[in-house]
Enzyme design. Structure first.
Site, PDB file in Angstrom:
ATOM      1  N   ASN A  88       0.788  -1.227   0.000  1.00 58.63           N
ATOM      2  CA  ASN A  88       0.000   0.000   0.000  1.00 58.63           C
ATOM      3  C   ASN A  88       0.824   1.283   0.000  1.00 58.63           C
ATOM      4  O   ASN A  88       0.312   2.345  -0.357  1.00 58.63           O
ATOM      5  CB  ASN A  88      -0.931  -0.068   1.231  1.00 58.63           C
ATOM      6  CG  ASN A  88      -1.567   1.244   1.551  1.00 58.63           C
ATOM      7  OD1 ASN A  88      -2.472   1.673   0.837  1.00 58.63           O
ATOM      8  ND2 ASN A  88      -1.097   1.900   2.604  1.00 58.63           N
ATOM      9  N   SER A 140      -5.317   2.968  -7.849  1.00 58.74           N
ATOM     10  CA  SER A 140      -6.063   4.214  -7.657  1.00 58.74           C
ATOM     11  C   SER A 140      -7.052   4.364  -8.794  1.00 58.74           C
ATOM     12  O   SER A 140      -6.846   3.821  -9.896  1.00 58.74           O
ATOM     13  CB  SER A 140      -5.103   5.405  -7.679  1.00 58.74           C
ATOM     14  OG  SER A 140      -5.815   6.621  -7.759  1.00 58.74           O
ATOM     15  N   TYR A 153       2.396   9.383 -11.601  1.00 60.26           N
ATOM     16  CA  TYR A 153       1.493   8.694 -10.662  1.00 60.26           C
ATOM     17  C   TYR A 153       0.489   7.818 -11.425  1.00 60.26           C
ATOM     18  O   TYR A 153       0.296   6.642 -11.092  1.00 60.26           O
ATOM     19  CB  TYR A 153       0.761   9.737  -9.813  1.00 60.26           C
ATOM     20  CG  TYR A 153      -0.104   9.138  -8.714  1.00 60.26           C
ATOM     21  CD1 TYR A 153       0.475   8.582  -7.576  1.00 60.26           C
ATOM     22  CD2 TYR A 153      -1.495   9.127  -8.817  1.00 60.26           C
ATOM     23  CE1 TYR A 153      -0.309   8.043  -6.562  1.00 60.26           C
ATOM     24  CE2 TYR A 153      -2.283   8.588  -7.817  1.00 60.26           C
ATOM     25  CZ  TYR A 153      -1.686   8.049  -6.678  1.00 60.26           C
ATOM     26  OH  TYR A 153      -2.466   7.506  -5.685  1.00 60.26           O
ATOM     27  N   LYS A 157       0.109   3.763 -11.249  1.00 64.13           N
ATOM     28  CA  LYS A 157      -1.090   3.088 -10.735  1.00 64.13           C
ATOM     29  C   LYS A 157      -1.724   2.174 -11.805  1.00 64.13           C
ATOM     30  O   LYS A 157      -2.347   1.159 -11.476  1.00 64.13           O
ATOM     31  CB  LYS A 157      -2.095   4.115 -10.204  1.00 64.13           C
ATOM     32  CG  LYS A 157      -1.601   4.839  -8.947  1.00 64.13           C
ATOM     33  CD  LYS A 157      -1.305   3.866  -7.809  1.00 64.13           C
ATOM     34  CE  LYS A 157      -0.919   4.549  -6.519  1.00 64.13           C
ATOM     35  NZ  LYS A 157      -0.594   3.605  -5.436  1.00 64.13           N
TER      36      LYS A 157
END
Ligand SMILES: NC(=O)c1ccc[n+]([C@@H]2O[C@H](COP(=O)([O-])OP(=O)(O)OC[C@H]3O[C@@H](n4cnc5c(N)ncnc54)[C@H](O)[C@@H]3O)[C@@H](O)[C@H]2O)c1
Length: 252
Positions: A88, A140, A153, A157
């Site tokens: 996580n 995400s 990012y 993800k």
């Protein structure tokens, strides 16, 4: 007690979703191995757990193979098995692509993606010996829906979902399950800088526009999804991505 005596590694356990999951897992009887690079956060999570909960805290950087190997060695020395891994830990640097440093790109990939690969590589041998296990990776909603300035990012993800599916397929016959969660807006320190940059009113308006529930999810709401995927109740579920996003991914 849906995780009674299951040994569960949680990375990013020193804050936000990882901490909330540690609390819920503890309520369900898990034996915790808490991992974070932030020692203060890790200690604070450990201190807030009810007395009597088994919680080993290991300071580690998930992007470093030697650190991950140390986490797994510690967990196996203490408990002799690893039933659940919640990968996580993550970071979310933001910035225009043209100014985005190569080093920052590498760091995002190393923490958000390589860290999961390293952890899987280190724990799967133990899971094979035991005859199974459950791995949950935090992706995400931004794996597929994004905003300007989140190239690294978003790419990381999306890669998490690919990695999750590949591991699920490779180890399905060995009873090792691998699933992802895809949170939308969640109330954690990760979004605090936006509060400072935008102010409360503007941030609330943005969340309302993007997430039809009109609010951020709580870490506990996310943790319940992780609990399901960690527990034997989800024995038929592997290679999936569970959205906990207040319908953000369903909205136009
Ligand atoms: N908060 C949100 O709205 C949201 C939405 C979707 C996905 N996520 C994802 O959820 C996960 C948890 O984020 P959060 O919101 O709880 O954020 P957070 O910043 O509160 O917690 C992240 C934790 O990860 C730790 N960490 C970062 N890099 C690390 C490393 N290299 N090694 C070990 N630990 C490291 C940090 O120290 C911190 O304790 C992340 O993967 C994030 O991308 C968050």
């Amino acid at each position: 007690m849906r995780l009674q005596d299951k040994v569960c590694i949680i990375t990013g356990a020193g804050s936000g979703i990882g901490r909330g999951t540690a609390f819920l897992f503890a309520e369900h009887g898990a034996k915790l191995v808490l991992v974070d690079r932030d020692l203060d956060g890790l200690t604070a999570t450990q201190a807030q757990l009810p007395a009597g909960v088994s919680a080993l805290a290991v300071r580690a950087d998930v992007s470093k193979a030697a650190d991950i190997e140390r986490v797994v060695e510690n967990a196996l020395r203490e408990h002799g098995r690893i039933d659940v891994v919640f990968n996580n830990a993550g970071i979310m640097p933001h910035g225009d692509l043209l100014d985005f440093a190569e080093q920052t790109w590498d760091e995002v990939m190393a923490v958000n993606v390589k860290g999961m690969f390293l952890m899987c590589k280190a724990v799967i041998p133990a899971m094979l010996v035991q005859g199974g296990g459950s791995i949950i990776n935090t992706s995400s909603v931004m794996a597929t829906l994004t905003e300007p300035g989140y190239e690294a990012y978003t790419a990381s993800k999306a890669a998490v979902i690919g990695l999750t599916k590949a591991i699920a397929v490779s180890y399905a016959e060995k009873n090792i399950r691998c699933n992802a969660i895809c949170p939308g807006w969640v109330d954690t320190p990760m979004n605090l800088h936006l509060l400072e940059e935008m102010g409360e009113e503007q941030l609330k308006a943005l969340i309302k526009r993007q997430q039809p529930t009109g609010r951020m999810a709580t870490t506990r709401e996310v943790a319940y999804c992780v609990l399901f995927l960690a527990s034997d109740e989800s024995s038929g579920v592997t290679g999936s991505a569970l959205y906990v996003d207040g319908a953000a991914s369903a909205a136009i």
